[in-house]
Design a protein around this motif. Structure first.
Motif, PDB file in Angstrom:
ATOM      1  N   GLN A 106     118.265  59.097  13.233  1.00 20.10           N
ATOM      2  CA  GLN A 106     117.180  58.768  13.847  1.00 20.10           C
ATOM      3  C   GLN A 106     117.407  58.594  15.320  1.00 20.10           C
ATOM      4  N   ARG A 107     116.374  58.553  16.006  1.00 21.42           N
ATOM      5  CA  ARG A 107     116.482  58.352  17.501  1.00 21.42           C
ATOM      6  C   ARG A 107     115.538  57.208  17.879  1.00 21.42           C
ATOM      7  N   THR A 108     116.205  56.310  18.639  1.00 20.57           N
ATOM      8  CA  THR A 108     115.411  55.239  19.324  1.00 20.57           C
ATOM      9  C   THR A 108     115.502  55.264  20.880  1.00 20.57           C
ATOM     10  N   THR A 109     114.038  55.360  21.344  1.00 22.00           N
ATOM     11  CA  THR A 109     113.879  55.521  22.767  1.00 22.00           C
ATOM     12  C   THR A 109     113.042  54.407  23.521  1.00 22.00           C
ATOM     13  N   LYS A 110     113.872  53.662  24.400  1.00 24.26           N
ATOM     14  CA  LYS A 110     113.103  52.492  25.182  1.00 24.26           C
ATOM     15  C   LYS A 110     112.685  52.997  26.630  1.00 24.26           C
ATOM     16  N   CYS A 111     111.553  52.574  27.074  1.00 25.08           N
ATOM     17  CA  CYS A 111     111.312  52.880  28.438  1.00 25.08           C
ATOM     18  C   CYS A 111     110.863  51.796  29.091  1.00 25.08           C
ATOM     19  N   THR A 112     111.155  51.496  30.410  1.00 27.51           N
ATOM     20  CA  THR A 112     110.513  50.316  31.101  1.00 27.51           C
ATOM     21  C   THR A 112     110.276  50.742  32.416  1.00 27.51           C
ATOM     22  N   LEU A 113     108.821  50.743  33.063  1.00 28.70           N
ATOM     23  CA  LEU A 113     108.351  50.738  34.277  1.00 28.70           C
ATOM     24  C   LEU A 113     107.922  49.704  35.075  1.00 28.70           C
ATOM     25  N   GLY A 114     108.823  49.508  36.244  1.00 27.48           N
ATOM     26  CA  GLY A 114     108.144  48.139  36.822  1.00 27.48           C
ATOM     27  C   GLY A 114     107.101  48.326  37.638  1.00 27.48           C
ATOM     28  N   LYS A 115     106.719  49.434  38.155  1.00 27.05           N
ATOM     29  CA  LYS A 115     105.683  49.550  39.117  1.00 27.05           C
ATOM     30  C   LYS A 115     105.085  50.938  38.983  1.00 27.05           C
ATOM     31  N   LEU A 116     103.709  51.165  38.874  1.00 26.82           N
ATOM     32  CA  LEU A 116     103.121  52.275  38.987  1.00 26.82           C
ATOM     33  C   LEU A 116     101.692  52.239  39.827  1.00 26.82           C
TER      34      LEU A 116
END
Length: 339
Positions: A106-116
């Motif tokens: 399995q593959r775990t992906t996490k993404c965080t974006l501070g500003k858009l």
């Protein structure tokens, strides 16, 4: 065995997973082979290679972890006629972590974006969409776990999406015109067949005109989808002549003769939702979109009171916040000048 046709060997193969199987020689069938199963879309391609192996054939599997941090990303979308920057996209504090385990598959992906923030730069600079950070919360945060990477279907065990709780958006005719123009420039060729290709296929059989079968659709299997709460304030300016005739006539009467429908800071509030907690979803992306849209449609309709009091729909907005206490933008200006 081509030399002794009476000698055969049976082996079960799972056509839903990529795999490599080592078949060892036996007294009843003294020929070894490697059976490879590859997936092209959702079509299994089986290759049998007779050979003699000196040792066991182990599957190659990788365990890795990727940690990517980008303090700032500035993207531009430009048009051709005229040659100018049309949209500017600002991404700040981007953090992506991808971890794949060969043992669990399995593959775990996490993404965080501070500003858009998305700005329209041509013909007149303005903010199209901006997330408002509160309590140092990121603008966007999502996490998903994909199981059984060798399977033909995309199987997601956990899928979580969180937003900053507030944002601002602008919708007007200038934006719609630029989006339509840019989409035509990015895809100048229409989908499907031209007239010459249609005439050519009419006079030939299907097996001659269509060499390859169409690509199969991708199947998604989802369970435990969670979407956080989100609300956005909308600024809108649309000419009444752009609306359907009957709606345009009604709007012309209720807005006291105004030729423009305007909304200044109407709030669209969407509460957090959980999907597929009891069972799992199986289908393509369009089916998934219809399921999610059906759940959110009543929430959008419940925001009519805020949109009404912050617009000029009723009595030109003279009795509501639209005139007496209009909302002010927290992000009034684009992030930079056009390039």
């Amino acid at each position: 065995d081509i030399e002794h046709s009476s000698r055969t060997r049976h082996h079960a193969i799972n056509l839903c997973h990529t795999q490599s199987i080592n078949i060892r020689p036996e007294d009843a069938f003294p020929i070894g082979a490697i059976v490879n199963v590859e997936l092209a879309g959702r079509v299994a391609v089986v290759t049998v290679v007779p050979m003699v192996l000196a040792g066991p054939c182990a599957d190659i599997a990788w365990t890795y972890q990727l940690d990517l941090r980008m303090p700032k990303v500035d993207l531009s979308l430009g048009g051709e006629k005229p040659s100018a920057e049309v949209f500017a996209l600002d991404l700040s504090d981007l953090h992506v972590v991808v971890a794949q385990d060969c043992k669990t598959g399995q593959r775990t992906t996490k993404c965080t974006l501070g500003k858009l923030q998305v700005d329209l730069q041509h013909p007149e600079p303005q903010v199209v969409f901006a997330c408002i950070r509160q309590d140092n919360r990121p603008a966007l945060e999502f996490e998903f776990v994909r199981k059984d990477l060798a399977a033909s279907d995309a199987i997601f065990d956990v899928l979580r999406v969180e937003f900053s709780e507030s944002a601002e958006a602008t919708v007007d005719e200038k934006l719609a015109k630029q989006v339509k123009k840019l989409s035509e420039q990015m895809a100048p060729i229409r989908l499907g067949l031209d007239l010459g290709a249609v005439y050519a296929r009419v006079g030939a059989g299907y097996q001659l005109a269509c060499h390859d079968p169409p690509l199969p659709s991708r199947k998604y299997v989802l369970s435990n989808l969670k979407v956080g709460k989100f609300w956005v304030r909308i600024w809108c300016s649309i000419g009444v002549n752009q609306l359907p005739d009957i709606i345009g006539v009604i709007m012309a009467l209720t807005t006291l003769g105004s030729s423009t429908l305007e909304i200044h800071g109407g709030r669209l509030k969407l509460e957090g939702q959980s999907f597929f907690t009891q069972g799992r979803f199986e289908g393509n992306l369009s089916t998934l979109a219809s399921v999610v849209t059906k759940r959110y449609r009543p929430l959008v309709q419940n925001s009519w009171k805020s949109l009404l009091t912050n617009s000029n729909v009723a009595f030109g907005g003279l009795l509501f916040k639209f005139t007496h206490n209009p909302h002010q933008r927290q992000v009034p200006k684009p992030m930079r000048r056009p390039r």
